[in-house]
Design an enzyme around this catalytic site. Structure first.
Site, PDB file in Angstrom:
ATOM      1  N   TYR A 130       0.824  -1.214   0.000  1.00 26.41           N
ATOM      2  CA  TYR A 130       0.000   0.000   0.000  1.00 26.41           C
ATOM      3  C   TYR A 130       0.859   1.265   0.000  1.00 26.41           C
ATOM      4  O   TYR A 130       0.496   2.267  -0.617  1.00 26.41           O
ATOM      5  CB  TYR A 130      -0.989  -0.003   1.180  1.00 26.41           C
ATOM      6  CG  TYR A 130      -2.253  -0.750   0.821  1.00 26.41           C
ATOM      7  CD1 TYR A 130      -3.290  -0.118   0.135  1.00 26.41           C
ATOM      8  CD2 TYR A 130      -2.393  -2.100   1.102  1.00 26.41           C
ATOM      9  CE1 TYR A 130      -4.430  -0.799  -0.237  1.00 26.41           C
ATOM     10  CE2 TYR A 130      -3.530  -2.797   0.741  1.00 26.41           C
ATOM     11  CZ  TYR A 130      -4.559  -2.133   0.064  1.00 26.41           C
ATOM     12  OH  TYR A 130      -5.676  -2.813  -0.318  1.00 26.41           O
TER      13      TYR A 130
ATOM     14  N   ARG B 169       1.708   1.765  -3.517  1.00 27.71           N
ATOM     15  CA  ARG B 169       0.567   2.320  -4.266  1.00 27.71           C
ATOM     16  C   ARG B 169       0.408   3.810  -3.962  1.00 27.71           C
ATOM     17  O   ARG B 169       0.080   4.602  -4.847  1.00 27.71           O
ATOM     18  CB  ARG B 169      -0.732   1.581  -3.898  1.00 27.71           C
ATOM     19  CG  ARG B 169      -0.908   0.290  -4.679  1.00 27.71           C
ATOM     20  CD  ARG B 169      -2.301  -0.282  -4.487  1.00 27.71           C
ATOM     21  NE  ARG B 169      -3.345   0.540  -5.069  1.00 27.71           N
ATOM     22  CZ  ARG B 169      -4.640   0.430  -4.765  1.00 27.71           C
ATOM     23  NH1 ARG B 169      -5.039  -0.472  -3.889  1.00 27.71           N
ATOM     24  NH2 ARG B 169      -5.528   1.188  -5.346  1.00 27.71           N
TER      25      ARG B 169
ATOM     26  N   ASN C  10     -13.456   5.232  -4.786  1.00 28.77           N
ATOM     27  CA  ASN C  10     -12.027   5.481  -4.931  1.00 28.77           C
ATOM     28  C   ASN C  10     -11.405   5.896  -3.599  1.00 28.77           C
ATOM     29  O   ASN C  10     -12.029   6.595  -2.807  1.00 28.77           O
ATOM     30  CB  ASN C  10     -11.777   6.547  -6.000  1.00 28.77           C
ATOM     31  CG  ASN C  10     -12.299   6.095  -7.355  1.00 28.77           C
ATOM     32  OD1 ASN C  10     -12.524   4.904  -7.552  1.00 28.77           O
ATOM     33  ND2 ASN C  10     -12.514   7.024  -8.261  1.00 28.77           N
TER      34      ASN C  10
ATOM     35  N   HIS D 187     -15.171   3.289   0.378  1.00 27.75           N
ATOM     36  CA  HIS D 187     -14.111   2.287   0.504  1.00 27.75           C
ATOM     37  C   HIS D 187     -12.889   2.816   1.254  1.00 27.75           C
ATOM     38  O   HIS D 187     -11.825   2.215   1.216  1.00 27.75           O
ATOM     39  CB  HIS D 187     -13.679   1.771  -0.886  1.00 27.75           C
ATOM     40  CG  HIS D 187     -14.675   0.832  -1.493  1.00 27.75           C
ATOM     41  ND1 HIS D 187     -14.652   0.469  -2.831  1.00 27.75           N
ATOM     42  CD2 HIS D 187     -15.725   0.167  -0.959  1.00 27.75           C
ATOM     43  CE1 HIS D 187     -15.653  -0.371  -3.081  1.00 27.75           C
ATOM     44  NE2 HIS D 187     -16.318  -0.568  -1.964  1.00 27.75           N
TER      45      HIS D 187
ATOM     46  N   CYS E 271       0.330   1.228  16.595  1.00 23.93           N
ATOM     47  CA  CYS E 271      -0.801   2.071  16.967  1.00 23.93           C
ATOM     48  C   CYS E 271      -0.447   2.900  18.197  1.00 23.93           C
ATOM     49  O   CYS E 271       0.013   2.348  19.198  1.00 23.93           O
ATOM     50  CB  CYS E 271      -2.000   1.167  17.266  1.00 23.93           C
ATOM     51  SG  CYS E 271      -3.350   2.005  18.102  1.00 23.93           S
TER      52      CYS E 271
ATOM     53  N   GLY F 269     -17.593   5.533 -14.371  1.00 23.22           N
ATOM     54  CA  GLY F 269     -16.352   4.771 -14.275  1.00 23.22           C
ATOM     55  C   GLY F 269     -16.359   3.657 -13.255  1.00 23.22           C
ATOM     56  O   GLY F 269     -15.330   3.371 -12.647  1.00 23.22           O
ATOM     57  N   THR F 270     -17.518   3.023 -13.091  1.00 28.23           N
ATOM     58  CA  THR F 270     -17.527   1.849 -12.210  1.00 28.23           C
ATOM     59  C   THR F 270     -18.068   0.652 -12.979  1.00 28.23           C
ATOM     60  O   THR F 270     -19.030   0.780 -13.741  1.00 28.23           O
ATOM     61  CB  THR F 270     -18.306   2.100 -10.897  1.00 28.23           C
ATOM     62  OG1 THR F 270     -18.356   0.884 -10.153  1.00 28.23           O
ATOM     63  CG2 THR F 270     -19.698   2.645 -11.125  1.00 28.23           C
ATOM     64  N   SER F 271     -17.429  -0.510 -12.757  1.00 32.32           N
ATOM     65  CA  SER F 271     -17.837  -1.703 -13.497  1.00 32.32           C
ATOM     66  C   SER F 271     -19.130  -2.284 -12.929  1.00 32.32           C
ATOM     67  O   SER F 271     -19.744  -3.151 -13.538  1.00 32.32           O
ATOM     68  CB  SER F 271     -16.731  -2.757 -13.442  1.00 32.32           C
ATOM     69  OG  SER F 271     -16.467  -3.091 -12.094  1.00 32.32           O
TER      70      SER F 271
HETATM   71  P1  NAD Z   1     -13.226  -1.455 -11.897  1.00 30.18           P
HETATM   72  O1  NAD Z   1     -11.783  -1.548 -12.231  1.00 30.18           O
HETATM   73  O2  NAD Z   1     -13.959  -2.709 -11.607  1.00 30.18           O
HETATM   74  O3  NAD Z   1     -14.007  -0.736 -13.110  1.00 30.18           O
HETATM   75  C1  NAD Z   1     -13.511   0.399 -13.736  1.00 30.18           C
HETATM   76  C2  NAD Z   1     -14.547   0.886 -14.733  1.00 30.18           C
HETATM   77  O4  NAD Z   1     -14.112   2.117 -15.252  1.00 30.18           O
HETATM   78  C3  NAD Z   1     -14.767  -0.038 -15.922  1.00 30.18           C
HETATM   79  O5  NAD Z   1     -16.162  -0.244 -16.111  1.00 30.18           O
HETATM   80  C4  NAD Z   1     -14.163   0.735 -17.105  1.00 30.18           C
HETATM   81  O6  NAD Z   1     -14.854   0.506 -18.335  1.00 30.18           O
HETATM   82  C5  NAD Z   1     -14.348   2.149 -16.643  1.00 30.18           C
HETATM   83  N1  NAD Z   1     -13.409   3.114 -17.221  1.00 30.18           N
HETATM   84  C6  NAD Z   1     -12.143   2.901 -17.689  1.00 30.18           C
HETATM   85  N2  NAD Z   1     -11.614   4.065 -18.095  1.00 30.18           N
HETATM   86  C7  NAD Z   1     -12.545   5.031 -17.889  1.00 30.18           C
HETATM   87  C8  NAD Z   1     -12.580   6.441 -18.093  1.00 30.18           C
HETATM   88  N3  NAD Z   1     -11.526   7.103 -18.597  1.00 30.18           N
HETATM   89  N4  NAD Z   1     -13.708   7.114 -17.762  1.00 30.18           N
HETATM   90  C9  NAD Z   1     -14.770   6.468 -17.249  1.00 30.18           C
HETATM   91  N5  NAD Z   1     -14.795   5.135 -17.033  1.00 30.18           N
HETATM   92  C10 NAD Z   1     -13.684   4.437 -17.337  1.00 30.18           C
HETATM   93  O7  NAD Z   1     -13.349  -0.447 -10.686  1.00 30.18           O
HETATM   94  P2  NAD Z   1     -14.587  -0.145  -9.733  1.00 30.18           P
HETATM   95  O8  NAD Z   1     -15.882  -0.182 -10.456  1.00 30.18           O
HETATM   96  O9  NAD Z   1     -14.194   1.049  -8.955  1.00 30.18           O
HETATM   97  O10 NAD Z   1     -14.749  -1.412  -8.786  1.00 30.18           O
HETATM   98  C11 NAD Z   1     -13.791  -1.972  -8.124  1.00 30.18           C
HETATM   99  C12 NAD Z   1     -13.853  -1.551  -6.699  1.00 30.18           C
HETATM  100  O11 NAD Z   1     -13.466  -2.594  -5.910  1.00 30.18           O
HETATM  101  C13 NAD Z   1     -12.865  -0.456  -6.448  1.00 30.18           C
HETATM  102  O12 NAD Z   1     -13.461   0.797  -6.362  1.00 30.18           O
HETATM  103  C14 NAD Z   1     -12.230  -0.808  -5.187  1.00 30.18           C
HETATM  104  O13 NAD Z   1     -12.394   0.177  -4.195  1.00 30.18           O
HETATM  105  C15 NAD Z   1     -12.978  -2.001  -4.801  1.00 30.18           C
HETATM  106  N6  NAD Z   1     -12.238  -2.791  -3.914  1.00 30.18           N
HETATM  107  C16 NAD Z   1     -10.908  -2.559  -3.729  1.00 30.18           C
HETATM  108  C17 NAD Z   1     -10.258  -3.173  -2.744  1.00 30.18           C
HETATM  109  C18 NAD Z   1      -8.832  -2.826  -2.444  1.00 30.18           C
HETATM  110  O14 NAD Z   1      -8.171  -2.127  -3.178  1.00 30.18           O
HETATM  111  N7  NAD Z   1      -8.307  -3.277  -1.372  1.00 30.18           N
HETATM  112  C19 NAD Z   1     -10.926  -4.086  -1.996  1.00 30.18           C
HETATM  113  C20 NAD Z   1     -12.274  -4.323  -2.226  1.00 30.18           C
HETATM  114  C21 NAD Z   1     -12.911  -3.659  -3.184  1.00 30.18           C
HETATM  115 ZN    ZN Z   2      -4.677   0.077  18.423  1.00 30.52          ZN
END
Ligand code: NAD
Ligand code: ZN
Length: 263
Positions: free
Chosen positions: A80, A83, A119, A136, A167, A207-209
């Protein structure tokens, strides 16, 4: 002049959709914008599930679950931290900026725009949006894995020789303040998000799948009271069939056009 007829007709279709979607926004008082990883793609932050996405390169079971942290907390903390470093240069794109402007415009006339985001990058706030619900969590914050106390800014622990850092309240292990797979979302944030969604006239999904629950079902809550649903995504999603208006374009192009069209 656009080079070929099919591209010209795609742009024309997009413009028609933007104009129609803007018509719904003009009539709205309360708007919810639900954002996912695609919102930040044009800020240089990779999405999760697309080709080249984070989960195509890394196994979430190794980095994004409580079990992964229990197995090797140092490895998860370092991943992380990396990242975070890779996001350090990311700036809000024109889409984030347009949403902040939309919120200010609605607030000035007694309405509201609530951004419900999956995000963890903080770019909506950096762009000036104030009414942001980060369901999230936030990669720039920490909390205790053991007692859940707030552990402060993640960057403040970068110089720590103890990994993961300890902590301040209980001496336990600090973790990034994000929601991992298999964990419940923070109740207060979900409550705020659902209250806004139940009261909205228009929900814009950007922008969410639409594959990660429970957020994937949030737009359906808006449809239950007949809110207008707008989707902005270059690719189809399970939500597309339910949407009143679909704009097949990236967030950094489509959102400024939409916000300008409803001015
Ligand atoms: P995703 O990667 O599943 O989907 C991304 C979407 O964005 C796709 O549908 C794609 O077509 C679209 N896209 C690509 N480029 C684009 C652009 N320029 N403009 C608009 N759309 C665009 O991401 P998501 O829907 O955010 O779902 C996944 C979620 O899972 C994340 O948000 C994340 O927080 C979550 N998650 C993450 C963790 C972690 O990181 N630890 C844990 C659990 C869940
Ligand atoms: Zn603690």
């Amino acid at each position: 002049m656009l080079p070929n007829p099919s591209l010209r007709s795609a742009v024309a279709t997009e413009n028609v959709q933007i104009t129609a979607a803007a018509g719904a926004l003009v009539l709205a008082r309360r708007v919810v914008v639900l954002t996912g990883a695609g919102m930040s793609a044009e800020s240089g932050i990779p999405t999760f599930r697309d080709a080249g996405g984070i989960w195509s390169m890394f196994d979430p079971d190794e980095f994004a679950t409580p079990r992964a942290f229990e197995r090797d907390a140092g490895k998860v903390w370092r991943w992380y931290a990396e990242r975070r470093r890779s996001m350090a240069g990311a700036r809000p794109n024109a889409g984030h900026v347009a949403l902040a402007a939309l919120e200010a415009r609605f607030a000035a006339r007694g309405g509201s725009v609530t951004v419900v985001t999956q995000n963890i990058d903080g770019l909506h706030r950096a762009a000036g949006s104030r009414n942001v619900v980060a369901v999230h969590g936030d990669i720039h914050r920490t909390r205790c894995f053991d007692c859940r106390a707030d552990g402060g800014e993640a960057g403040a622990h970068d110089a720590s020789t103890v990994v993961p850092p300890r902590c301040p309240a209980c001496g336990g292990r600090l973790r990034p303040d994000v929601v991992w797979f298999g964990e419940a979302l923070p109740m207060a944030a979900v409550g705020r998000a659902l209250r806004a969604i139940r009261a909205c006239d228009v929900l814009v999904s950007v922008g969410t799948s639409g594959e990660v629950e429970p957020v994937a079902s949030f737009p359906l809550r808006a449809l239950e009271h007949r809110a207008v649903l707008i989707e902005i995504n270059p690719a189809p999603t399970p939500l597309s069939a339910h949407a009143d208006h679909v704009v097949r374009a990236g967030a950094a192009t489509a959102l400024p056009a939409l916000v300008e069209a409803c001015a």
